[in-house]
Design an enzyme around this catalytic site. Structure first.
Site, PDB file in Angstrom:
ATOM      1  N   CYS A  79      30.739  41.479  44.287  1.00 53.02           N
ATOM      2  CA  CYS A  79      32.063  42.041  44.059  1.00 53.02           C
ATOM      3  C   CYS A  79      33.169  41.058  44.424  1.00 53.02           C
ATOM      4  O   CYS A  79      34.250  41.086  43.843  1.00 53.02           O
ATOM      5  CB  CYS A  79      32.232  43.340  44.822  1.00 53.02           C
ATOM      6  SG  CYS A  79      31.913  43.214  46.590  1.00 53.02           S
TER       7      CYS A  79
ATOM      8  N   HIS B  99      33.040  45.872  49.932  1.00 49.18           N
ATOM      9  CA  HIS B  99      33.336  45.946  48.495  1.00 49.18           C
ATOM     10  C   HIS B  99      34.773  45.498  48.267  1.00 49.18           C
ATOM     11  O   HIS B  99      35.709  46.025  48.871  1.00 49.18           O
ATOM     12  CB  HIS B  99      33.149  47.355  47.947  1.00 49.18           C
ATOM     13  CG  HIS B  99      33.526  47.458  46.492  1.00 49.18           C
ATOM     14  ND1 HIS B  99      32.839  46.801  45.500  1.00 49.18           N
ATOM     15  CD2 HIS B  99      34.544  48.109  45.879  1.00 49.18           C
ATOM     16  CE1 HIS B  99      33.395  47.057  44.340  1.00 49.18           C
ATOM     17  NE2 HIS B  99      34.440  47.839  44.540  1.00 49.18           N
TER      18      HIS B  99
ATOM     19  N   ASN C 259      39.006  47.283  39.335  1.00 41.57           N
ATOM     20  CA  ASN C 259      37.787  47.441  40.123  1.00 41.57           C
ATOM     21  C   ASN C 259      36.576  47.123  39.254  1.00 41.57           C
ATOM     22  O   ASN C 259      36.416  47.679  38.170  1.00 41.57           O
ATOM     23  CB  ASN C 259      37.704  48.886  40.642  1.00 41.57           C
ATOM     24  CG  ASN C 259      36.699  49.040  41.757  1.00 41.57           C
ATOM     25  OD1 ASN C 259      35.664  48.384  41.769  1.00 41.57           O
ATOM     26  ND2 ASN C 259      36.998  49.918  42.697  1.00 41.57           N
TER      27      ASN C 259
END
Length: 319
Positions: free
Chosen positions: A19, A124, A139
């Protein structure tokens, strides 16, 4: 006003646990960093830390302990630390400023006047960036960009902070990108919010279970209810009063998707969102007790029914 689907806003979707890489590339709107390049930065930071520790003596207990510890800048899952991200952005002359720091808050800058933010929750990372005159949630766990209205941006960031996110302001000149150039001369609206990656598949499997012979909708809901009760019982046995990490991550993901929805229920200009979205509630002690009691009552009823059946089917003694 144009549909967002007609504008090339890059959202590099999640692959493994990379991520941080996706966060950086979504921020810069291009494939600027690979896992290999970020690993190289992390290894360089590790070496710098080792050299600083060695200054105190390579025979010291502190130095030997340091050598035995895993890297704090990366791991095998693809996680990269804030130091790696900061160093990577430094290549582009970009800096990170902690959003809730006293120094930044004293500036009293309206978030809509910034250029971008990166957010972190339990390892994250994801990006919130302004493209043209509009804000987007980029995202990597979403199937596409999520439009955030100017009026909702400050509340969105405040909600993230309340949920435990670390938020960093991006300072410096971001590289030019096609989406920014297009959105400077036009605005877009969003007809439908993006979903979580895999959300459609999960819904399809659920529908398939209901449609299978021998599986009614009530039975599927019952199975889901029993699964929730098993989780609740497991939590109570451990004496835990909060959700596990997996549930926390789901809540964090869902919260990051709330950027496109006005909490008052109003639809803001230039965007349209589906209603009925919900957050996964924190399991309270009272709710835990209630679910546990329902579960025990059900088990007792099943046991009584089974015992009654065995008694009725028993052979009558001879006289």
């Amino acid at each position: 006003m144009s549909d967002l689907r007609g504008v090339c806003v890059c959202v590099f979707q999640q692959e493994g646990s990379l991520c941080a890489q996706h966060c950086l590339n979504n921020l810069l709107q291009g494939e600027y960093f690979s896992p290999v390049e970020l690993s190289s930065i992390a290894q360089q930071l590790d070496e710098e830390e080792r050299m600083r520790m060695a200054e105190g003596g390579v025979q010291t207990e502190e130095y030997r302990t340091f050598l035995q510890q895993p890297s704090g800048n990366m791991d095998d899952s693809g996680f990269f630390s804030i130091r790696v991200i900061s160093s990577a952005l430094g290549v582009w002359g970009l800096e990170l400023v902690l959003f809730n720091s006293r120094e930044y808050q004293q500036l009293r800058i309206d978030p809509i006047h910034e250029k971008a933010f990166i957010c972190n929750y339990k390892e994250h990372w994801f990006t919130v960036r302004k493209l043209g005159q509009q804000w987007f949630n980029l995202n990597s766990l979403l199937t596409g960009p999520e439009l955030i209205s100017d009026t909702y941006l400050a509340l969105f960031l405040a909600q993230l902070q309340q949920e435990g996110y670390s938020i960093f302001v991006i300072r410096g000149s971001l590289p030019e990108c096609e989406a920014d150039q297009i959105l400077r001369i036009m605005q877009v609206e969003q007809q439908q919010r993006p979903k979580l990656i895999g959300e459609d598949e999960a819904q399809r499997v659920s529908v398939q279970q209901v449609s299978e012979p021998g599986h009614t909708a009530d039975e599927v809901l019952l199975d889901e209810d029993e699964e929730e009760l098993r989780k609740a019982l497991a939590l109570s046995r451990r004496g835990v009063e909060v959700e596990d990490e997996e549930a926390d991550l789901r809540r964090a993901i869902q919260l990051s998707m709330l950027g496109g929805s006005d909490p008052s229920g109003a639809v803001t200009a230039g965007s349209s969102h589906e209603s009925g979205s919900s957050e996964e509630a924190v399991l309270t002690a009272e709710e835990l007790r209630r679910r546990r009691q329902v579960y025990f009552d059900r088990q007792q009823a099943q046991h009584s029914s089974s015992a009654g059946g065995e008694k009725d089917s028993g052979t009558k003694p001879s006289q």
